[in-house]
Design an enzyme around this catalytic site. Structure first.
Site, PDB file in Angstrom:
ATOM      1  N   ALA A 140      27.465  18.824 -15.103  1.00 62.31           N
ATOM      2  CA  ALA A 140      28.265  18.085 -14.118  1.00 62.31           C
ATOM      3  C   ALA A 140      27.378  17.415 -13.076  1.00 62.31           C
ATOM      4  CB  ALA A 140      29.272  19.024 -13.451  1.00 62.31           C
ATOM      5  N   TYR A 141      26.390  18.154 -12.598  1.00 60.90           N
ATOM      6  CA  TYR A 141      25.459  17.621 -11.595  1.00 60.90           C
ATOM      7  C   TYR A 141      24.656  16.456 -12.160  1.00 60.90           C
ATOM      8  CZ  TYR A 141      21.517  17.651  -8.279  1.00 60.90           C
ATOM      9  OH  TYR A 141      20.551  17.316  -7.358  1.00 60.90           O
ATOM     10  N   ALA A 142      24.113  16.636 -13.364  1.00 56.65           N
ATOM     11  CA  ALA A 142      23.273  15.605 -13.961  1.00 56.65           C
ATOM     12  C   ALA A 142      24.052  14.334 -14.257  1.00 56.65           C
ATOM     13  CB  ALA A 142      22.636  16.138 -15.247  1.00 56.65           C
ATOM     14  N   SER A 144      26.570  13.156 -12.536  1.00 57.46           N
ATOM     15  CA  SER A 144      26.772  12.434 -11.280  1.00 57.46           C
ATOM     16  C   SER A 144      25.482  11.793 -10.782  1.00 57.46           C
ATOM     17  CB  SER A 144      27.346  13.376 -10.216  1.00 57.46           C
ATOM     18  OG  SER A 144      26.437  14.404  -9.887  1.00 57.46           O
TER      19      SER A 144
END
Length: 229
Positions: A140-142, A144
């Site tokens: 999810a972080y990557a 974004s």
């Protein structure tokens, strides 16, 4: 006349260190905070509190407030964001949307608003090395932060020659919270906030005006810092 720099995410470890060091470099700094302003006062520093930059209207109002008070905005440093660690098996679409909101929408809204008040200047986006090589638990972080990179590349080709757009891609940043969350980790390769601020100051400098669409990888070995702060 002092150059006006807007720093988003001003209450986090990197954001606050950025505010402090830029103020001492004699920039006029406006920190935008999602909550209350940090406990740091300086003649060169002011804050806008309780601003959720993922909401376009709030971002527009905050940037307009800076412009109304100071006139021309020279620099925008997009630090606001957040992180979660979840395997893909446990990740929900809501997780992805929340990370996208925190890490991309905040940057997108602040940048779009600031461009209306820039005729020359510098935009610096904080990405992540995970956007290039995502590890487990970072989907999810990557996702974004990958959007931050692609936005940086595209915008750098659309702005006039007087406005540069660059990104810094830190690995793990050496902050109190990260040390608390990862007590057994080897911190020797973590990146200090001061190293990242040095890179920001380079991009804000006259020398840094030649850099546009650049991605600085923020590992301890790769970011030596091109100027002193």
């Amino acid at each position: 006349m002092k150059k006006v720099i807007v720093v988003t995410g001003a209450t986090g470890a990197l954001g606050l260190d950025t505010v402090k060091k830029l103020a001492r470099k004699n920039f006029t700094v406006v920190g935008i905070c999602r909550g209350k302003m940090p406990d740091f006062e300086h003649d060169n520093v002011s804050y806008i509190e309780n601003c959720d930059l993922s909401i376009k209207e709030q971002a527009d109002n905050a940037i307009a407030e800076v412009a109304n008070q100071h006139g021309h905005i020279f620099g925008l440093i997009n630090i606001a964001g957040g992180f979660i660690w979840k395997t893909i098996a446990d990740t929900t679409m809501e997780d992805i949307e929340n990370q996208f909101s925190m890490n991309f929408k905040t940057m997108f809204n602040a940048t779009k608003a600031a461009l209306d008040y820039m005729y020359d200047g510098r935009i610096i986006n904080i990405g992540a090395t995970g956007a290039i090589n995502a590890d487990q638990g970072m989907a999810a972080y990557a996702i974004s932060k990958s959007a931050v990179l692609r936005f940086t590349e595209a915008l750098s080709k659309e702005t006039p020659e007087t406005i540069t757009v660059n990104a810094i891609l830190p690995s793990i940043i050496d902050t109190p919270q990260n040390r608390k969350d990862m007590p057994d980790a080897d911190t020797s390769e973590w990146v200090k906030t001061s190293t990242l601020v040095r890179e920001m100051v380079y991009y804000l400098s006259d020398e840094g005006a030649v850099s546009n669409g650049e991605m600085s990888l923020g590992t301890a070995d790769q970011l030596k810092g091109r100027v002193n702060v």
